[in-house]
Write a protein that holds these residues in place. Structure first.
Motif, PDB file in Angstrom:
ATOM      1  N   GLY A 193       0.829  -1.215   0.000  1.00 40.45           N
ATOM      2  CA  GLY A 193       0.000   0.000   0.000  1.00 40.45           C
ATOM      3  C   GLY A 193       0.857   1.257   0.000  1.00 40.45           C
ATOM      4  O   GLY A 193       0.571   2.226  -0.708  1.00 40.45           O
ATOM      5  N   LEU A 194       1.930   1.229   0.779  1.00 41.14           N
ATOM      6  CA  LEU A 194       2.811   2.407   0.844  1.00 41.14           C
ATOM      7  C   LEU A 194       3.530   2.642  -0.485  1.00 41.14           C
ATOM      8  O   LEU A 194       3.863   3.771  -0.823  1.00 41.14           O
ATOM      9  N   ALA A 195       3.753   1.552  -1.226  1.00 41.26           N
ATOM     10  CA  ALA A 195       4.454   1.674  -2.509  1.00 41.26           C
ATOM     11  C   ALA A 195       3.494   1.984  -3.661  1.00 41.26           C
ATOM     12  O   ALA A 195       3.922   2.250  -4.777  1.00 41.26           O
ATOM     13  N   SER A 196       2.185   1.959  -3.367  1.00 44.05           N
ATOM     14  CA  SER A 196       1.198   2.046  -4.446  1.00 44.05           C
ATOM     15  C   SER A 196       0.978   3.464  -4.978  1.00 44.05           C
ATOM     16  O   SER A 196       0.423   3.650  -6.050  1.00 44.05           O
ATOM     17  N   GLY A 197       1.385   4.452  -4.186  1.00 42.36           N
ATOM     18  CA  GLY A 197       1.119   5.834  -4.593  1.00 42.36           C
ATOM     19  C   GLY A 197      -0.285   6.289  -4.211  1.00 42.36           C
ATOM     20  O   GLY A 197      -0.637   7.450  -4.374  1.00 42.36           O
ATOM     21  N   ARG A 198      -1.076   5.359  -3.680  1.00 45.21           N
ATOM     22  CA  ARG A 198      -2.419   5.706  -3.192  1.00 45.21           C
ATOM     23  C   ARG A 198      -2.314   6.220  -1.771  1.00 45.21           C
ATOM     24  O   ARG A 198      -1.353   5.914  -1.067  1.00 45.21           O
ATOM     25  N   LEU A 199      -3.342   6.940  -1.342  1.00 45.39           N
ATOM     26  CA  LEU A 199      -3.399   7.363   0.058  1.00 45.39           C
ATOM     27  C   LEU A 199      -4.102   6.270   0.862  1.00 45.39           C
ATOM     28  O   LEU A 199      -5.227   5.875   0.531  1.00 45.39           O
ATOM     29  N   LEU A 200      -3.442   5.754   1.892  1.00 46.24           N
ATOM     30  CA  LEU A 200      -4.063   4.737   2.753  1.00 46.24           C
ATOM     31  C   LEU A 200      -4.795   5.448   3.886  1.00 46.24           C
ATOM     32  O   LEU A 200      -4.186   6.231   4.629  1.00 46.24           O
ATOM     33  N   ARG A 201      -6.066   5.173   4.023  1.00 45.78           N
ATOM     34  CA  ARG A 201      -6.866   5.836   5.069  1.00 45.78           C
ATOM     35  C   ARG A 201      -6.983   4.917   6.278  1.00 45.78           C
ATOM     36  O   ARG A 201      -7.480   3.793   6.164  1.00 45.78           O
ATOM     37  N   MET A 202      -6.501   5.402   7.410  1.00 40.29           N
ATOM     38  CA  MET A 202      -6.444   4.576   8.620  1.00 40.29           C
ATOM     39  C   MET A 202      -7.121   5.283   9.801  1.00 40.29           C
ATOM     40  O   MET A 202      -6.466   6.015  10.545  1.00 40.29           O
ATOM     41  N   PRO A 203      -8.417   5.056   9.994  1.00 40.95           N
ATOM     42  CA  PRO A 203      -9.064   5.635  11.177  1.00 40.95           C
ATOM     43  C   PRO A 203      -8.586   4.944  12.461  1.00 40.95           C
ATOM     44  O   PRO A 203      -8.195   3.772  12.436  1.00 40.95           O
ATOM     45  N   GLY A 204      -8.606   5.665  13.553  1.00 45.22           N
ATOM     46  CA  GLY A 204      -8.270   5.072  14.838  1.00 45.22           C
ATOM     47  C   GLY A 204      -9.395   4.177  15.323  1.00 45.22           C
ATOM     48  O   GLY A 204     -10.578   4.513  15.187  1.00 45.22           O
ATOM     49  N   ALA A 205      -9.015   3.029  15.879  1.00 43.48           N
ATOM     50  CA  ALA A 205     -10.006   2.126  16.479  1.00 43.48           C
ATOM     51  C   ALA A 205      -9.839   2.201  17.990  1.00 43.48           C
ATOM     52  O   ALA A 205      -8.748   1.955  18.490  1.00 43.48           O
ATOM     53  N   PHE A 206     -10.911   2.547  18.697  1.00 45.45           N
ATOM     54  CA  PHE A 206     -10.760   2.596  20.162  1.00 45.45           C
ATOM     55  C   PHE A 206     -10.979   1.236  20.797  1.00 45.45           C
ATOM     56  O   PHE A 206     -10.799   1.073  21.994  1.00 45.45           O
ATOM     57  N   SER A 207     -11.347   0.256  19.974  1.00 47.87           N
ATOM     58  CA  SER A 207     -11.514  -1.103  20.494  1.00 47.87           C
ATOM     59  C   SER A 207     -11.369  -2.080  19.333  1.00 47.87           C
ATOM     60  O   SER A 207     -11.475  -1.692  18.167  1.00 47.87           O
ATOM     61  N   PRO A 208     -11.166  -3.365  19.644  1.00 43.76           N
ATOM     62  CA  PRO A 208     -11.085  -4.361  18.571  1.00 43.76           C
ATOM     63  C   PRO A 208     -12.353  -4.392  17.717  1.00 43.76           C
ATOM     64  O   PRO A 208     -12.286  -4.566  16.496  1.00 43.76           O
ATOM     65  N   LEU A 209     -13.491  -4.197  18.338  1.00 47.58           N
ATOM     66  CA  LEU A 209     -14.755  -4.234  17.590  1.00 47.58           C
ATOM     67  C   LEU A 209     -14.824  -3.108  16.555  1.00 47.58           C
ATOM     68  O   LEU A 209     -15.316  -3.295  15.439  1.00 47.58           O
ATOM     69  N   VAL A 210     -14.304  -1.945  16.930  1.00 47.65           N
ATOM     70  CA  VAL A 210     -14.287  -0.816  15.987  1.00 47.65           C
ATOM     71  C   VAL A 210     -13.360  -1.133  14.807  1.00 47.65           C
ATOM     72  O   VAL A 210     -13.635  -0.767  13.663  1.00 47.65           O
ATOM     73  N   ALA A 211     -12.267  -1.844  15.083  1.00 47.00           N
ATOM     74  CA  ALA A 211     -11.349  -2.224  13.993  1.00 47.00           C
ATOM     75  C   ALA A 211     -12.087  -3.079  12.962  1.00 47.00           C
ATOM     76  O   ALA A 211     -11.891  -2.939  11.758  1.00 47.00           O
ATOM     77  N   ARG A 212     -12.963  -3.919  13.439  1.00 43.49           N
ATOM     78  CA  ARG A 212     -13.724  -4.774  12.526  1.00 43.49           C
ATOM     79  C   ARG A 212     -14.648  -3.938  11.640  1.00 43.49           C
ATOM     80  O   ARG A 212     -14.790  -4.190  10.455  1.00 43.49           O
ATOM     81  N   LEU A 213     -15.251  -2.926  12.242  1.00 44.43           N
ATOM     82  CA  LEU A 213     -16.134  -2.025  11.491  1.00 44.43           C
ATOM     83  C   LEU A 213     -15.324  -1.243  10.438  1.00 44.43           C
ATOM     84  O   LEU A 213     -15.765  -1.062   9.303  1.00 44.43           O
ATOM     85  N   ILE A 214     -14.139  -0.799  10.837  1.00 46.86           N
ATOM     86  CA  ILE A 214     -13.273  -0.045   9.913  1.00 46.86           C
ATOM     87  C   ILE A 214     -12.950  -0.910   8.691  1.00 46.86           C
ATOM     88  O   ILE A 214     -12.982  -0.449   7.554  1.00 46.86           O
ATOM     89  N   GLU A 215     -12.696  -2.176   8.946  1.00 48.59           N
ATOM     90  CA  GLU A 215     -12.398  -3.096   7.843  1.00 48.59           C
ATOM     91  C   GLU A 215     -13.629  -3.300   6.957  1.00 48.59           C
ATOM     92  O   GLU A 215     -13.554  -3.201   5.734  1.00 48.59           O
ATOM     93  N   GLU A 216     -14.770  -3.539   7.608  1.00 44.19           N
ATOM     94  CA  GLU A 216     -15.978  -3.836   6.842  1.00 44.19           C
ATOM     95  C   GLU A 216     -16.376  -2.661   5.946  1.00 44.19           C
ATOM     96  O   GLU A 216     -16.872  -2.846   4.840  1.00 44.19           O
TER      97      GLU A 216
END
Ligand SMILES: C[C@](O)(C(=O)O)[C@H](CC(=O)O)C(=O)O
Ligand SMILES: [Mg+2]
Length: 332
Positions: free
Chosen positions: A18-41
């Motif tokens: 992703g870092l080599a792709s030239g695209r912008l990677l969007r990474m929201p903060g997850a305050f819990s593991p469950l939020v990380a799952r939502l970010i992925e979905e």
């Protein structure tokens, strides 16, 4: 079920790609593991694990009170819940260069895809507050070199953050960034830049991937993903955003409950039981071993409810047992 099936190695390789792709990677903060799952979905590229959020979650200010163990353990739980790469905020590396080295090992072991180390003095503070101070360049180079030499997985991303923009000014901050990249940092986190022109100046001067911090109520103008991508940035973090959204809703809801004596008017705004169970992949657990986990999923409350037999409601042997225990408990 039971967290992500993607290995830490594969997540790190994806982060590198992703870092080599030239695209912008969007990474929201997850305050819990469950939020990380939502970010992925929802389709983001990665998950950020914020020190400010980790501290706030413990009802502490972000002034370096959290420990390596707390940070890597929570970071690992969040990283383990998603197949996306996760980037961990490791503040100043928890001490001397040797501590920074140990931090890398711990973050690798916890399954993170990368971490950032900053050039603030201890005790550090939020990068968007006044009154912070930075260590001299040589001290920070010591932290970076120690971190680089401790890394075992070459795909684990070591990001150096400079807080110098708010202390020494833009040009010294850029000079630091260049020195940090020369010392082996894979990516630079340029903290608290003011506007497009400063992001542009960083991009023009620094050869490695760059990270933008779009934290609210801070010193940086909130730029859109499209703008940051056109400025040539590689990663954007929204570190505290999900916590701020959640806490705003929790505070308003608690006030309503206190005033109205019931939560009824809030129910339409709530995540339903069905949606929660969907995120948790509840049905996969029910199917995994019906002899042990005897859940019956029902269509109660408009299809948004599932009932665990252990609650005593299914009428199965397991349910009856659980019911019996409840009764005994009530008699005692
Ligand atoms: C990115 C950051 O380091 C964090 O811990 O999330 C914070 C965010 C914030 O306090 O808004 C920082 O920018 O220092
Ligand atoms: Mg932080």
């Amino acid at each position: 079920m039971l967290g992500s099936t993607t290995s830490a190695t594969d997540k790190r390789a994806a982060f590198r790609a992703g870092l080599a792709s030239g695209r912008l990677l969007r990474m929201p903060g997850a305050f819990s593991p469950l939020v990380a799952r939502l970010i992925e979905e929802i389709g983001f590229d990665g998950v950020y694990v914020s020190g400010a959020v980790l501290s706030a979650d413990l009802a502490l200010p972000d002034i370096g009170l959290t420990t390596l163990t707390e940070v890597t353990s929570r970071g690992g739980a969040i990283a383990g819940a998603t197949g996306l790469p996760s980037l961990l905020d490791t503040d100043t590396g928890f001490g001397e260069p040797l501590n920074a080295a140990r931090t890398v090992r711990a973050a690798e072991d916890a399954g993170l895809s990368g971490m950032h180390l900053e050039d603030q003095v201890n005790p550090k503070r939020c990068g968007h507050l006044d009154g912070k101070a930075v260590v001299d360049v040589q001290t920070m180079l010591g932290r970076i070199r120690a971190a680089v030499s401790a890394r075992r997985d070459p795909d684990f991303v070591l990001c150096a953050r400079t807080d110098a923009r708010g202390v020494e000014g833009l040009t010294p901050a850029i000079d630091r960034a260049k020195a940090y990249a020369d010392a082996g940092a894979d990516m630079i986190f340029a903290e608290a830049l003011a506007d497009e022109s400063e992001f542009e100046a960083f991009r023009a001067a620094v050869d490695v991937p760059l990270l933008a911090n779009m934290t609210e109520f801070g010193k940086s103008k909130l730029l859109s993903a499209a703008t940051l991508e056109s400025l040539g940035f590689n990663v954007v973090i929204y570190p505290v955003t999900t916590l701020r959204i959640a806490m705003g809703a929790v505070e308003a809801g608690l006030r309503t409950m206190a005033a109205e004596g019931t939560q009824e008017s809030l129910v339409p705004q709530m995540q339903t039981r069905g949606r929660l169970y969907e995120l948790l992949d509840y049905s996969a657990y029910a199917q995994f071993d019906t002899a042990i986990y005897d859940f019956s999923l029902t269509a109660a409350q408009g299809g948004s409810s599932a009932t665990a037999a252990q609650g005593g409601s299914s009428g199965t042997a397991a349910g009856d047992d659980a019911g019996g225990r409840d009764e005994e408990g009530a008699q005692r």
